[in-house]
Design an enzyme around this catalytic site. Structure first.
Site, PDB file in Angstrom:
ATOM      1  N   TYR A   9       0.823  -1.221   0.000  1.00 49.36           N
ATOM      2  CA  TYR A   9       0.000   0.000   0.000  1.00 49.36           C
ATOM      3  C   TYR A   9       0.853   1.266   0.000  1.00 49.36           C
ATOM      4  O   TYR A   9       0.418   2.291  -0.523  1.00 49.36           O
ATOM      5  CB  TYR A   9      -0.935   0.013   1.208  1.00 49.36           C
ATOM      6  CG  TYR A   9      -2.104  -0.935   1.049  1.00 49.36           C
ATOM      7  CD1 TYR A   9      -3.224  -0.558   0.308  1.00 49.36           C
ATOM      8  CD2 TYR A   9      -2.095  -2.203   1.611  1.00 49.36           C
ATOM      9  CE1 TYR A   9      -4.301  -1.413   0.141  1.00 49.36           C
ATOM     10  CE2 TYR A   9      -3.165  -3.076   1.455  1.00 49.36           C
ATOM     11  CZ  TYR A   9      -4.275  -2.671   0.720  1.00 49.36           C
ATOM     12  OH  TYR A   9      -5.336  -3.526   0.553  1.00 49.36           O
ATOM     13  N   ILE A  10       2.051   1.213   0.577  1.00 48.41           N
ATOM     14  CA  ILE A  10       2.903   2.411   0.625  1.00 48.41           C
ATOM     15  C   ILE A  10       4.001   2.363  -0.445  1.00 48.41           C
ATOM     16  O   ILE A  10       4.223   3.330  -1.170  1.00 48.41           O
ATOM     17  CB  ILE A  10       3.538   2.548   2.028  1.00 48.41           C
ATOM     18  CG1 ILE A  10       2.442   2.800   3.069  1.00 48.41           C
ATOM     19  CG2 ILE A  10       4.586   3.659   2.068  1.00 48.41           C
ATOM     20  CD1 ILE A  10       1.606   4.025   2.837  1.00 48.41           C
ATOM     21  N   ASP A  29       9.697  -6.675  -4.886  1.00 51.19           N
ATOM     22  CA  ASP A  29       8.916  -7.316  -3.824  1.00 51.19           C
ATOM     23  C   ASP A  29       9.188  -8.815  -3.905  1.00 51.19           C
ATOM     24  O   ASP A  29       9.358  -9.353  -5.001  1.00 51.19           O
ATOM     25  CB  ASP A  29       7.417  -7.047  -4.023  1.00 51.19           C
ATOM     26  CG  ASP A  29       6.620  -7.244  -2.737  1.00 51.19           C
ATOM     27  OD1 ASP A  29       6.071  -6.253  -2.209  1.00 51.19           O
ATOM     28  OD2 ASP A  29       6.543  -8.399  -2.244  1.00 51.19           O
ATOM     29  N   THR A  80       5.559  -3.542   9.462  1.00 50.02           N
ATOM     30  CA  THR A  80       6.113  -3.447  10.820  1.00 50.02           C
ATOM     31  C   THR A  80       4.989  -3.721  11.820  1.00 50.02           C
ATOM     32  O   THR A  80       4.443  -2.797  12.411  1.00 50.02           O
ATOM     33  CB  THR A  80       6.739  -2.055  11.083  1.00 50.02           C
ATOM     34  OG1 THR A  80       5.869  -1.043  10.562  1.00 50.02           O
ATOM     35  CG2 THR A  80       8.095  -1.925  10.450  1.00 50.02           C
ATOM     36  N   ARG A 149       3.255   9.356   5.752  1.00 51.19           N
ATOM     37  CA  ARG A 149       2.070   9.835   6.478  1.00 51.19           C
ATOM     38  C   ARG A 149       0.775   9.714   5.688  1.00 51.19           C
ATOM     39  O   ARG A 149      -0.271  10.133   6.166  1.00 51.19           O
ATOM     40  CB  ARG A 149       2.237  11.333   6.772  1.00 51.19           C
ATOM     41  CG  ARG A 149       3.233  11.670   7.814  1.00 51.19           C
ATOM     42  CD  ARG A 149       3.398  13.180   7.857  1.00 51.19           C
ATOM     43  NE  ARG A 149       4.092  13.592   9.075  1.00 51.19           N
ATOM     44  CZ  ARG A 149       4.753  14.737   9.183  1.00 51.19           C
ATOM     45  NH1 ARG A 149       4.814  15.565   8.169  1.00 51.19           N
ATOM     46  NH2 ARG A 149       5.328  15.049  10.312  1.00 51.19           N
ATOM     47  N   LYS A 201       6.869  10.054  14.048  1.00 46.95           N
ATOM     48  CA  LYS A 201       5.852   9.310  13.291  1.00 46.95           C
ATOM     49  C   LYS A 201       4.928   8.521  14.238  1.00 46.95           C
ATOM     50  O   LYS A 201       3.704   8.525  14.101  1.00 46.95           O
ATOM     51  CB  LYS A 201       6.536   8.365  12.296  1.00 46.95           C
ATOM     52  CG  LYS A 201       5.649   7.333  11.642  1.00 46.95           C
ATOM     53  CD  LYS A 201       4.586   7.956  10.741  1.00 46.95           C
ATOM     54  CE  LYS A 201       3.505   6.947  10.403  1.00 46.95           C
ATOM     55  NZ  LYS A 201       2.446   7.480   9.577  1.00 46.95           N
ATOM     56  N   ASN A 205       0.556   9.037  15.051  1.00 45.47           N
ATOM     57  CA  ASN A 205      -0.522   8.040  15.006  1.00 45.47           C
ATOM     58  C   ASN A 205      -1.120   7.797  16.392  1.00 45.47           C
ATOM     59  O   ASN A 205      -2.309   7.506  16.529  1.00 45.47           O
ATOM     60  CB  ASN A 205      -0.016   6.731  14.402  1.00 45.47           C
ATOM     61  CG  ASN A 205       0.047   6.830  12.884  1.00 45.47           C
ATOM     62  OD1 ASN A 205      -0.433   7.800  12.310  1.00 45.47           O
ATOM     63  ND2 ASN A 205       0.636   5.851  12.240  1.00 45.47           N
ATOM     64  N   ARG A 208      -3.701  10.426  17.136  1.00 41.05           N
ATOM     65  CA  ARG A 208      -4.999  10.116  16.497  1.00 41.05           C
ATOM     66  C   ARG A 208      -5.738   9.061  17.317  1.00 41.05           C
ATOM     67  O   ARG A 208      -6.938   9.172  17.555  1.00 41.05           O
ATOM     68  CB  ARG A 208      -4.772   9.569  15.080  1.00 41.05           C
ATOM     69  CG  ARG A 208      -4.126  10.543  14.127  1.00 41.05           C
ATOM     70  CD  ARG A 208      -5.110  11.483  13.485  1.00 41.05           C
ATOM     71  NE  ARG A 208      -6.123  10.779  12.696  1.00 41.05           N
ATOM     72  CZ  ARG A 208      -7.329  11.257  12.452  1.00 41.05           C
ATOM     73  NH1 ARG A 208      -7.693  12.416  12.935  1.00 41.05           N
ATOM     74  NH2 ARG A 208      -8.196  10.583  11.713  1.00 41.05           N
ATOM     75  N   HIS A 239     -17.194  25.296  20.516  1.00 39.66           N
ATOM     76  CA  HIS A 239     -16.212  25.990  21.370  1.00 39.66           C
ATOM     77  C   HIS A 239     -14.952  26.215  20.525  1.00 39.66           C
ATOM     78  O   HIS A 239     -14.519  25.306  19.816  1.00 39.66           O
ATOM     79  CB  HIS A 239     -15.909  25.083  22.574  1.00 39.66           C
ATOM     80  CG  HIS A 239     -14.979  25.685  23.578  1.00 39.66           C
ATOM     81  ND1 HIS A 239     -13.664  25.964  23.293  1.00 39.66           N
ATOM     82  CD2 HIS A 239     -15.166  26.047  24.876  1.00 39.66           C
ATOM     83  CE1 HIS A 239     -13.080  26.480  24.362  1.00 39.66           C
ATOM     84  NE2 HIS A 239     -13.979  26.544  25.334  1.00 39.66           N
ATOM     85  N   CYS A 255      -1.765   1.031  10.720  1.00 41.33           N
ATOM     86  CA  CYS A 255      -1.029   2.143  11.335  1.00 41.33           C
ATOM     87  C   CYS A 255      -1.546   2.480  12.729  1.00 41.33           C
ATOM     88  O   CYS A 255      -0.901   2.180  13.721  1.00 41.33           O
ATOM     89  CB  CYS A 255      -1.133   3.371  10.436  1.00 41.33           C
ATOM     90  SG  CYS A 255      -0.292   3.161   8.879  1.00 41.33           S
TER      91      CYS A 255
END
Ligand SMILES: NC(=O)c1ccc[n+]([C@@H]2O[C@H](COP(=O)([O-])OP(=O)(O)OC[C@H]3O[C@@H](n4cnc5c(N)ncnc54)[C@H](O)[C@@H]3O)[C@@H](O)[C@H]2O)c1
Length: 408
Positions: A9-10, A29, A80, A149, A201, A205, A208, A239, A255
């Site tokens: 995906y990255i 790969d 990872t 990111r 990094k 995450n 979040r 607010h 992630c």
């Protein structure tokens, strides 16, 4: 020339982006089927703009291989995960990839680790691999961390426009790698040391995850006393200094549901808030199940076999199911020996990956009395009228309001 190692995906969009911007690229790969698909001129996952970028990169001369190449720069983008027991990073994919790079890399090469890693990983797991080859880091080989990111669903746009971090212990090497990424990156690129880049990094995450956990815990508190968490968050966010996120069915993907554990694993006595947030978010699939049971009782629905789940992916408009709240919920049911849902449908998941999966909305809705919306894909948001005849547990606040729509 650069050799991008790991075309998931990255790695794939990154390799394509470099190639489309004039850099000579070979993508590597070890998955032979994946490489054969790419060589055949097809992409391996669905992402807005990926096919067009693939076309541009092919035109520019990108090639794909299962072999590592002799070149001056390697970009490593392999998984990872974390170890389920210790919660520490499982750096084995990264160290294996670097080991293989070292077998072919010429003296003076730069190895850029793009994979997200816990602070200290490059020192503890990558540096020894280089040294075992008789080379000194900073002389024989340069190590750099350039964490990614981008968010699936908006990857191409974010690759071009996000700010980036480059971690290098030698500022000159940092500047050189910054220049390389500047071939396509229009955002600001901060150059710092490796440990700071690693930590930054993971911290992003984790931020979040903690904020999502706060919204999720509010949903649970409000449910206990019949308060409307969505209205409360809407008004609270008026607010000027409050910005609470939306509650949801849990957190998935490779992630946000993974990286905070690295800090828990490495700092178990200190990372208490971080662990707690992870646990709150991991408890949400069970909360959805208990909420579904309440609604079933209220509506006189006898058993789960009249309940359907919409959404298998971990977020909307992507095909990635890793760690998805739906899979977590199915696992939890299996652990509790609960009977299965009658049907599961996700328009983004075309292969059969779970039992009772169907492949059209029509087939999905037949005989179903309660739909649990686990993912707010655009396909559903733009066609809400299909849900008119059924009760809906809308865990993503994606289905508007109506008497048949229940929220968390
Ligand atoms: N997916 C995301 O949204 C996202 C976002 C930001 C950062 N990241 C980070 O990027 C990294 C990669 O994630 P991903 O989602 O692309 O993973 P992925 O599983 O989609 O892709 C990894 C690829 O690496 C290949 N691979 C593994 N070991 C290899 C080796 N030794 N040699 C050659 N190929 C090898 C696999 O076959 C696979 O195709 C992770 O560290 C992740 O945390 C992911």
């Amino acid at each position: 020339m650069i050799n991008v190692i790991g075309l998931g995906y990255i790695g794939l969009p990154t390799a394509l982006m470099f190639a489309a911007h004039g850099v000579e690229v070979v993508g590597t790969d070890y998955n032979e089927e994946l490489v054969a698909t790419l060589k055949d001129g097809r992409t391996t996952f669905k992402e807005d703009g990926l096919d067009e970028l693939f076309g541009q990169a092919l035109k520019a001369g990108i090639t794909f291989s299962t072999e590592y190449q002799v070149c001056d720069t390697y970009i490593v983008s392999v998984p990872t995960p974390y170890d389920a027991d210790s919660k520490k990073i499982d750096a084995s994919y990264v160290s294996t990839a670097v080991q293989t790079v070292m077998d072919v890399a010429p003296k003076g090469a730069t190895i850029v680790i793009e994979s997200t890693v816990s602070p200290g990983t490059i020192d503890h797991f990558v540096r020894p691999v280089v040294e075992a080859h008789g080379l000194v880091v900073g002389e024989g080989v340069h190590l750099v961390h350039a964490p990614e990111r981008i968010i699936p669903g908006n990857m191409i746009n974010e690759l071009l426009h996000n700010n980036r971090t480059i971690g290098a212990d030698d500022p000159q090497i940092g500047e050189r790698v910054k220049e390389l990424y500047s071939s396509f990156c229009q955002g600001e690129i901060a150059v710092t040391d490796i440990r700071t880049a690693e930590m930054t990094k993971v911290v992003e995450n984790t931020f979040r995850d903690i904020n999502i956990a706060y919204a999720n815990e509010l949903a649970k508190i409000c449910r206990q006393d019949g308060m409307d968490v969505y209205e409360i968050i809407r008004i609270a966010n008026m607010h000027p200094r409050v910005n609470i996120l939306s509650p949801g069915p849990g957190v998935g993907g490779h992630c946000i549901s993974v990286d905070p554990w690295f800090l828990v694993g490495d700092y178990p006595m200190t990372a208490k808030l971080i662990r707690c947030a992870r646990e709150v978010n991991d408890s949400m699939p069970d909360f959805v199940l208990s909420r579904a049971s309440e609604i079933m009782k209220e509506r006189g629905i006898e058993d789960l076999s009249r309940v359907g789940i919409y959404g298998l992916t971990y977020k909307e408009n992507v095909d990635d199911v890793r760690e998805s709240p739906t899979l977590q919920m199915l696992e939890s049911m299996e652990r509790h020996l609960a009977t299965g849902f009658c049907k599961i449908y996700d328009p983004w998941v075309t292969e059969d990956i779970v039992p009772h999966q169907v492949h059209s909305m029509n087939e999905f809705l037949q005989g179903v009395e309660l739909v649990i919306v686990m993912v707010g894909h655009s396909e559903l948001r733009s066609n809400l009228s299909v849900l008119e005849g059924v009760a809906v547990l809308d865990t993503r606040d994606a289905c508007g309001t109506a008497p048949n729509i229940y929220k968390l």
